[in-house]
Design a protein around this motif. Sequence first.
Motif, PDB file in Angstrom:
ATOM      1  N   THR A   1       0.826  -1.217   0.000  1.00 52.76           N
ATOM      2  CA  THR A   1       0.000   0.000   0.000  1.00 52.76           C
ATOM      3  C   THR A   1       0.858   1.266   0.000  1.00 52.76           C
ATOM      4  O   THR A   1       0.354   2.357   0.266  1.00 52.76           O
ATOM      5  CB  THR A   1      -0.922   0.023   1.238  1.00 52.76           C
ATOM      6  OG1 THR A   1      -0.114  -0.037   2.426  1.00 52.76           O
ATOM      7  CG2 THR A   1      -1.893  -1.152   1.226  1.00 52.76           C
TER       8      THR A   1
ATOM      9  N   LEU B   1      -0.190   4.482  -1.723  1.00 50.47           N
ATOM     10  CA  LEU B   1      -1.266   5.302  -1.160  1.00 50.47           C
ATOM     11  C   LEU B   1      -0.642   6.287  -0.186  1.00 50.47           C
ATOM     12  O   LEU B   1      -0.479   6.019   0.992  1.00 50.47           O
ATOM     13  CB  LEU B   1      -2.300   4.420  -0.445  1.00 50.47           C
ATOM     14  CG  LEU B   1      -3.007   3.357  -1.288  1.00 50.47           C
ATOM     15  CD1 LEU B   1      -3.972   2.557  -0.425  1.00 50.47           C
ATOM     16  CD2 LEU B   1      -3.761   4.001  -2.446  1.00 50.47           C
TER      17      LEU B   1
ATOM     18  N   SER C   1      -5.197  10.382   1.868  1.00 49.62           N
ATOM     19  CA  SER C   1      -6.045   9.970   0.747  1.00 49.62           C
ATOM     20  C   SER C   1      -5.172   9.819  -0.507  1.00 49.62           C
ATOM     21  O   SER C   1      -4.188  10.537  -0.665  1.00 49.62           O
ATOM     22  CB  SER C   1      -7.143  11.006   0.498  1.00 49.62           C
ATOM     23  OG  SER C   1      -6.589  12.243   0.114  1.00 49.62           O
ATOM     24  N   PRO C   2      -5.501   8.874  -1.383  1.00 53.04           N
ATOM     25  CA  PRO C   2      -6.565   7.896  -1.205  1.00 53.04           C
ATOM     26  C   PRO C   2      -6.238   6.914  -0.071  1.00 53.04           C
ATOM     27  O   PRO C   2      -5.079   6.739   0.271  1.00 53.04           O
ATOM     28  CB  PRO C   2      -6.602   7.178  -2.563  1.00 53.04           C
ATOM     29  CG  PRO C   2      -5.218   7.323  -3.093  1.00 53.04           C
ATOM     30  CD  PRO C   2      -4.741   8.657  -2.626  1.00 53.04           C
ATOM     31  N   ARG C   3      -7.265   6.305   0.479  1.00 56.09           N
ATOM     32  CA  ARG C   3      -7.043   5.389   1.589  1.00 56.09           C
ATOM     33  C   ARG C   3      -7.802   4.086   1.373  1.00 56.09           C
ATOM     34  O   ARG C   3      -8.865   4.059   0.757  1.00 56.09           O
ATOM     35  CB  ARG C   3      -7.465   6.026   2.908  1.00 56.09           C
ATOM     36  CG  ARG C   3      -8.921   6.431   2.999  1.00 56.09           C
ATOM     37  CD  ARG C   3      -9.201   7.255   4.247  1.00 56.09           C
ATOM     38  NE  ARG C   3     -10.578   7.739   4.299  1.00 56.09           N
ATOM     39  CZ  ARG C   3     -11.577   7.097   4.903  1.00 56.09           C
ATOM     40  NH1 ARG C   3     -11.333   5.953   5.522  1.00 56.09           N
ATOM     41  NH2 ARG C   3     -12.798   7.605   4.914  1.00 56.09           N
ATOM     42  N   LEU C   4      -7.226   3.018   1.919  1.00 54.61           N
ATOM     43  CA  LEU C   4      -7.826   1.692   1.812  1.00 54.61           C
ATOM     44  C   LEU C   4      -8.735   1.465   3.014  1.00 54.61           C
ATOM     45  O   LEU C   4      -8.298   1.582   4.166  1.00 54.61           O
ATOM     46  CB  LEU C   4      -6.727   0.630   1.768  1.00 54.61           C
ATOM     47  CG  LEU C   4      -7.167  -0.819   1.560  1.00 54.61           C
ATOM     48  CD1 LEU C   4      -7.768  -1.005   0.168  1.00 54.61           C
ATOM     49  CD2 LEU C   4      -5.978  -1.759   1.757  1.00 54.61           C
TER      50      LEU C   4
ATOM     51  N   VAL D   1     -11.183   1.571  -1.987  1.00 56.37           N
ATOM     52  CA  VAL D   1     -10.274   2.714  -1.927  1.00 56.37           C
ATOM     53  C   VAL D   1     -11.133   3.960  -2.031  1.00 56.37           C
ATOM     54  O   VAL D   1     -11.981   4.065  -2.926  1.00 56.37           O
ATOM     55  CB  VAL D   1      -9.238   2.667  -3.076  1.00 56.37           C
ATOM     56  CG1 VAL D   1      -8.410   3.948  -3.086  1.00 56.37           C
ATOM     57  CG2 VAL D   1      -8.337   1.439  -2.946  1.00 56.37           C
TER      58      VAL D   1
ATOM     59  N   THR E   1     -13.600  -0.468 -10.649  1.00 55.77           N
ATOM     60  CA  THR E   1     -12.874   0.776 -10.438  1.00 55.77           C
ATOM     61  C   THR E   1     -13.455   1.835 -11.374  1.00 55.77           C
ATOM     62  O   THR E   1     -13.651   1.568 -12.568  1.00 55.77           O
ATOM     63  CB  THR E   1     -11.371   0.601 -10.726  1.00 55.77           C
ATOM     64  OG1 THR E   1     -10.834  -0.404  -9.856  1.00 55.77           O
ATOM     65  CG2 THR E   1     -10.623   1.912 -10.502  1.00 55.77           C
TER      66      THR E   1
ATOM     67  N   TYR F   1      -5.296   0.099  -8.110  1.00 60.16           N
ATOM     68  CA  TYR F   1      -6.356  -0.046  -7.110  1.00 60.16           C
ATOM     69  C   TYR F   1      -7.046  -1.417  -7.197  1.00 60.16           C
ATOM     70  O   TYR F   1      -7.323  -2.040  -6.158  1.00 60.16           O
ATOM     71  CB  TYR F   1      -7.406   1.050  -7.273  1.00 60.16           C
ATOM     72  CG  TYR F   1      -6.924   2.447  -6.966  1.00 60.16           C
ATOM     73  CD1 TYR F   1      -5.750   2.670  -6.244  1.00 60.16           C
ATOM     74  CD2 TYR F   1      -7.647   3.561  -7.405  1.00 60.16           C
ATOM     75  CE1 TYR F   1      -5.312   3.962  -5.964  1.00 60.16           C
ATOM     76  CE2 TYR F   1      -7.225   4.858  -7.129  1.00 60.16           C
ATOM     77  CZ  TYR F   1      -6.054   5.046  -6.411  1.00 60.16           C
ATOM     78  OH  TYR F   1      -5.633   6.323  -6.134  1.00 60.16           O
TER      79      TYR F   1
END
Length: 306
Positions: free
Chosen positions: A162, A165, A169-172, A211, A235, A244
């Motif tokens: 990750t 990221l 943001s963006p965040r999982l 995400v 997506t 993503y």
Amino acid sequence: MPTFKFLIRCGVARALEKMLVLNCSTKLLILEKMLKSCFPESLKVYGAVMNINRGNPFQKEVVLDSWPDFKAVITRRQREAETDNLDHYTNAYAVFYKDVRAYQQLLEECDVFNWDQVFQIQGLQSELYDVSKVVANSKQLNVKLTSFKAVHFSPVSTLPDTSFLNGPSPRLTYLSVADADLLNRTWSRGGNEQCLRYIANLIACFPSVCVRDEKGKPVSWSITDQFATMCHGYTLPEHRRKGYSRLVALTLARKLQSRGFASQGNVLDDNKASISLLKSLHAEFLPCRFHRLILTPATFSGLPHL
């Protein structure tokens, strides 16, 4: 084993036992282990039984021809559960059989399937469509078949990367019921009231991954259905080619595996982008295919979303 044509011509032997509803928690746990030994054909029923044994959030039950030496097993919505006759998403049956004759008999039993509503049958066995169609036609229901490549994910032992990221943001994260409308609008099977309600229930009951962008809006996601299948991986077009989809798929597969589920999915043969992604994730394409049958009584056949 007798051929399919012979079965239809001669019928199923009446010596087979009538249906049984298995509601003993100990027996259901035993059934779960038995189904695990019948992979990959039993995967859909196995996932549904696992969910039954872990709180039964979708109000399912198990029907068999006999116990413990069953020849066919079906999971269905509990009859006392509230239902919408147009909601084939929720009105879903999973099927696994060791003897197709036993499945045909359960089809012909008056109380196993609700033939007065739109519903679906899912399974991973080749005779499923032909046998179901013959019985459905005799009851004047239309049958629509969609067939997919069936997929199983290899164990994901570590968290996916990750590092790309950056920042808040963006965040999982995971989905909320408030996101159901977006998922309904972007799902090729969606766009109607029944699907909206179904997706909201899936999000509330089962694992999901997404995400979110700087505004908190989901831009990539995948959810889990009532058969413990990873589905609606999507997506938004403007956020593709950023990694993503890979991140979401691996994270959800790992989440399911950590809870003891066999992470599984399916993909249409012409979905080249998803097939390429799955190959890059070293997912296993199973020797059997996933079949989804949507059965519609003549009363409802003219409705636009069916």
